[in-house]
Scaffold this active site. Sequence first.
Site, short mmCIF file in Angstrom:
data_model
loop_
_atom_site.label_atom_id
_atom_site.label_comp_id
_atom_site.label_asym_id
_atom_site.label_seq_id
_atom_site.Cartn_x
_atom_site.Cartn_y
_atom_site.Cartn_z
N GLN A 204 0.56 -1.39 -0.16
CA GLN A 204 0.05 -0.26 0.32
C GLN A 204 0.88 1.54 0.12
OE1 GLN A 204 -1.95 0.96 3.61
NE2 GLN A 204 -3.71 2.33 3.04
N LYS B 206 -7.65 1.98 -4.61
CA LYS B 206 -8.43 1.86 -3.31
C LYS B 206 -8.89 3.03 -2.45
CE LYS B 206 -8.17 -0.74 1.27
NZ LYS B 206 -8.48 0.45 2.43
N HIS C 29 -12.81 3.14 3.96
CA HIS C 29 -12.17 2.87 4.96
C HIS C 29 -11.61 2.96 6.02
CE1 HIS C 29 -7.36 4.47 4.73
NE2 HIS C 29 -7.44 4.17 6.22
N ARG D 253 -11.89 10.17 13.99
CA ARG D 253 -12.27 9.19 14.84
C ARG D 253 -12.19 9.71 16.61
NH1 ARG D 253 -7.63 6.45 11.71
NH2 ARG D 253 -8.29 7.01 9.27
#
Length: 368
Positions: A111, A235, A259, A148
């Site tokens: 990634q 992605k 995600h 978050r």
Amino acid sequence: MPRSIFDFADGGAEEEYTLQRNERAFEELELLPQPLRGAAMRDQSVTLFGKRLSMPVVIGPTGLSGLFWPDGECCTARAAAAAGTAFCLSHGSVCTLEKLAGATAAPKWMQVFIYTDKGFTRELVQRAASAGYDALVLTVDNQLLGNRERDKRNGFSIPPRLNASTLAGMASKTGWLWRMRKELRHITFGNYVKAGETARISELAGRMASLLDPSMSWSDVEAVRKLWPGPLILKGLLSPQEAATAVKLGIDGIVVSNHGGRQLDGAPATLEALPPIVDVVAGNAAVLLDGGVRRGADVVKALALGAKACLIGRPQLWGLAVSGEAGVAHVLDLYRREIDRVMGLCGISSIAEIGRDTLFHKASRSAP
């Protein structure tokens, strides 16, 4: 595990609506058993980017796996190799991409992000090529850090702050603390450590955040396409229009992903976004999916809507946290057995037979 570390993986952005929708979307789809088709022998192998995998489940990239088990990334990669499937290393892994490359010969994907420092993007791509990675996964939905809130409430930081609350949380998890006693002081972002510079994770975390590039565009994707000679997977797409552009630029694979609900709360569930992207891609790139894939039946439902395989994140972390490599192997075996059972009960002998007729269409309820 300490609550703060569990929530680091388990949580999503803000109210976590998108995280929940990812899972609930699978509940809305029903499978249609067709037992008289006969499926005494079942084969769930698939071919992705020239590599044959034993199952349509791939280990997706998850940062800091080394917080869940010592040498977590290498443990997970070995489990994937033993299961005959692919593993994608996160850019934010504890180990370096070179160390992981030496851990297993199984299909390995790497990634990368688009960074403000384009030289660093180029460096990671070139390192992945030199280390022999089979595919590059360019993640494009992390151009800003998601909000978050579980992490904020828990006071989660990298490295964990050793205040009274976190110390108490760690001390109460004696199994985790004993396993990690030697690792905690050495946890770092391995791919970001440069020769002669600090490996302290607190400083590296700040550097990583500063490298995120909200101005990235298709020209950056084109630059990576020119750099990387092998399969290139994009992605983080939910838009059919962006999927169509990706195909025009020669992208080999698309991961329909939000995600894991960790970035934009309010984005659609990946399963709901999948069919329009499959339709617009029209077989010109492999379409994969992640987000909310918790059972083998979920994998079959995604394949019925046109996905070639699913990536899993949180489930493999739970296996890793419980029992390291053996735990991840167990998780993959659960998926394998559940997919096989669903195929058998639906009269499906091979992955190629899974299509939209595998699903029960609710409109047919009113049919005579």
